[in-house]
Write an enzyme that holds these catalytic residues in place. Structure first.
Site, PDB file in Angstrom:
ATOM      1  N   CYS A 133     -14.378 -19.090   7.497  1.00 29.22           N
ATOM      2  CA  CYS A 133     -13.879 -17.486   8.408  1.00 29.22           C
ATOM      3  C   CYS A 133     -14.458 -16.355   7.182  1.00 29.22           C
ATOM      4  CB  CYS A 133     -13.225 -17.004   9.336  1.00 29.22           C
ATOM      5  SG  CYS A 133     -14.152 -16.339  10.347  1.00 29.22           S
ATOM      6  N   CYS A 136     -13.874 -13.406   9.613  1.00 27.62           N
ATOM      7  CA  CYS A 136     -12.543 -13.299   9.924  1.00 27.62           C
ATOM      8  C   CYS A 136     -11.155 -12.762   8.695  1.00 27.62           C
ATOM      9  CB  CYS A 136     -11.710 -14.351  10.097  1.00 27.62           C
ATOM     10  SG  CYS A 136     -12.034 -15.544  11.717  1.00 27.62           S
ATOM     11  N   ASP A 137     -11.988 -13.175   7.596  1.00 26.21           N
ATOM     12  CA  ASP A 137     -11.570 -12.494   5.846  1.00 26.21           C
ATOM     13  C   ASP A 137     -12.768 -11.586   4.515  1.00 26.21           C
ATOM     14  OD1 ASP A 137      -9.487 -13.901   6.496  1.00 26.21           O
ATOM     15  OD2 ASP A 137     -10.637 -15.749   6.124  1.00 26.21           O
TER      16      ASP A 137
END
Length: 314
Positions: A133, A136-137
């Site tokens: 992701c 997300c990261d």
């Protein structure tokens, strides 16, 4: 045993649905499945969930949601649903090992599983430099080298997004030609931060005590092995919605994601609701999953109330 509502899955969507239904005194039963807590249990720090200005560890966030659902009266049961009979009311759920449950309503929040390459070093480094992701990261790889594996629109989109943080984003794809649309390819190729290693087959994620070091690949033209240095590796080869146990009883889109009536969580079967990544292949965020879980709970609560009124009047 019979329940007014059964929730299948315990990610942000399922546990949010459990909190809402429990607060409505419906006492939902939650079936945890094979990955209790969902994909967030495989991540490290979560920085983009509202209410945690200093961030929170993924497993801790899910444990907090679980405790909150239990506090209001939800019941959580370990196990996996292998089949659901939606042909008659109440619905019947069959559990691994032979158990059965019945329910007036069902909330499906089984999520989607990121496709993996199946190479050495991949699974054991999820959350430790390997990610599925970008949104997300990506923030954690500021000014570092990143590899994105994939050749479709998702890979091009994630490569573009990651250039906001990384010093270099290298796209690795096993063929010379990309599956991505021309406009997505053009955008990625026009970005100076995007490098290309096409016609390379990923062989192994190499990592040390401090994290990912890079990716070993095979040059398909020469047959030789190469090492591509990187601090992070993002898999962008797609997701598979976890719907196999439903046996095709609910409408899906061309990718296999459950279809819901727009603006609701209602599926093609009255009394069955879907939330989270199992019906969302666009956003795939913890916060959007939680929001759709609240929607599913409110829809299920209304259905249960109307159903009870109908039974009483007969």
């Amino acid at each position: 045993m019979h329940h007014k509502a059964i929730i299948i899955g315990t990610g942000p969507a399922g546990l949010t649905a459990a909190i809402y239904l429990a607060r409505a005194s419906i006492e939902p039963l939650v079936i945890e499945g094979i990955q209790p807590g969902g994909q967030l249990t495989t991540t490290t720090e979560v920085d983009n969930f509202p209410g945690f200005p200093d961030g929170i560890m993924g497993p801790e966030l899910m444990d907090n949601m679980r405790k909150q659902a239990l506090r209001f009266g939800a019941k959580i049961q370990s196990g996996r649903v292998t089949e659901v009979d939606m042909s008659k009311r109440p619905f019947t759920l069959f559990l691994e090992g032979g158990g059965q449950l019945t329910a007036d309503s069902i909330v499906i929040s089984t999520g989607a599983s990121a496709k993996k390459l199946g190479i050495p070093g991949e699974s054991e480094n999820i959350g430790k430099g390997v990610s599925t992701c970008a949104t997300c990261d990506g923030f954690f790889f500021r000014n570092k080298k990143i590899i994105v594996i994939g050749g479709g629109d998702t890979a091009m989109e994630e490569a573009q997004f990651l250039t906001r943080f990384a010093s270099e984003v290298r796209v690795v794809h096993r063929r010379d030609d990309l599956k991505a649309s021309k406009i997505m390819q053009d955008h990625a190729r026009g970005n100076d931060k995007v490098a290309w290693s096409l016609n390379r087959t990923p062989l192994e994620v190499e990592a040390g005590p401090l994290g990912v070091k890079g990716l070993k690949v095979r040059n398909n033209e020469t047959g030789e092995e190469e090492f591509l240095e990187a601090d992070g590796i993002f898999l962008a080869i797609g997701h598979t919605p976890n719907t196999g146990f439903l046996g095709g009883q609910l409408p899906t889109d061309e990718l296999g994601y459950l279809q819901v009536i727009p603006g609701t969580s209602k599926t093609g079967v009255p009394g069955v609701f879907a939330c989270g990544d199992v019906q969302d292949h666009i956003y795939r965020q913890a916060i959007t999953s939680a929001g759709s879980g609240a929607m599913a709970a409110l829809d299920a609560e209304r259905y249960i109330s109307e159903h009870a009124a109908l039974v009483t009047s007969q």
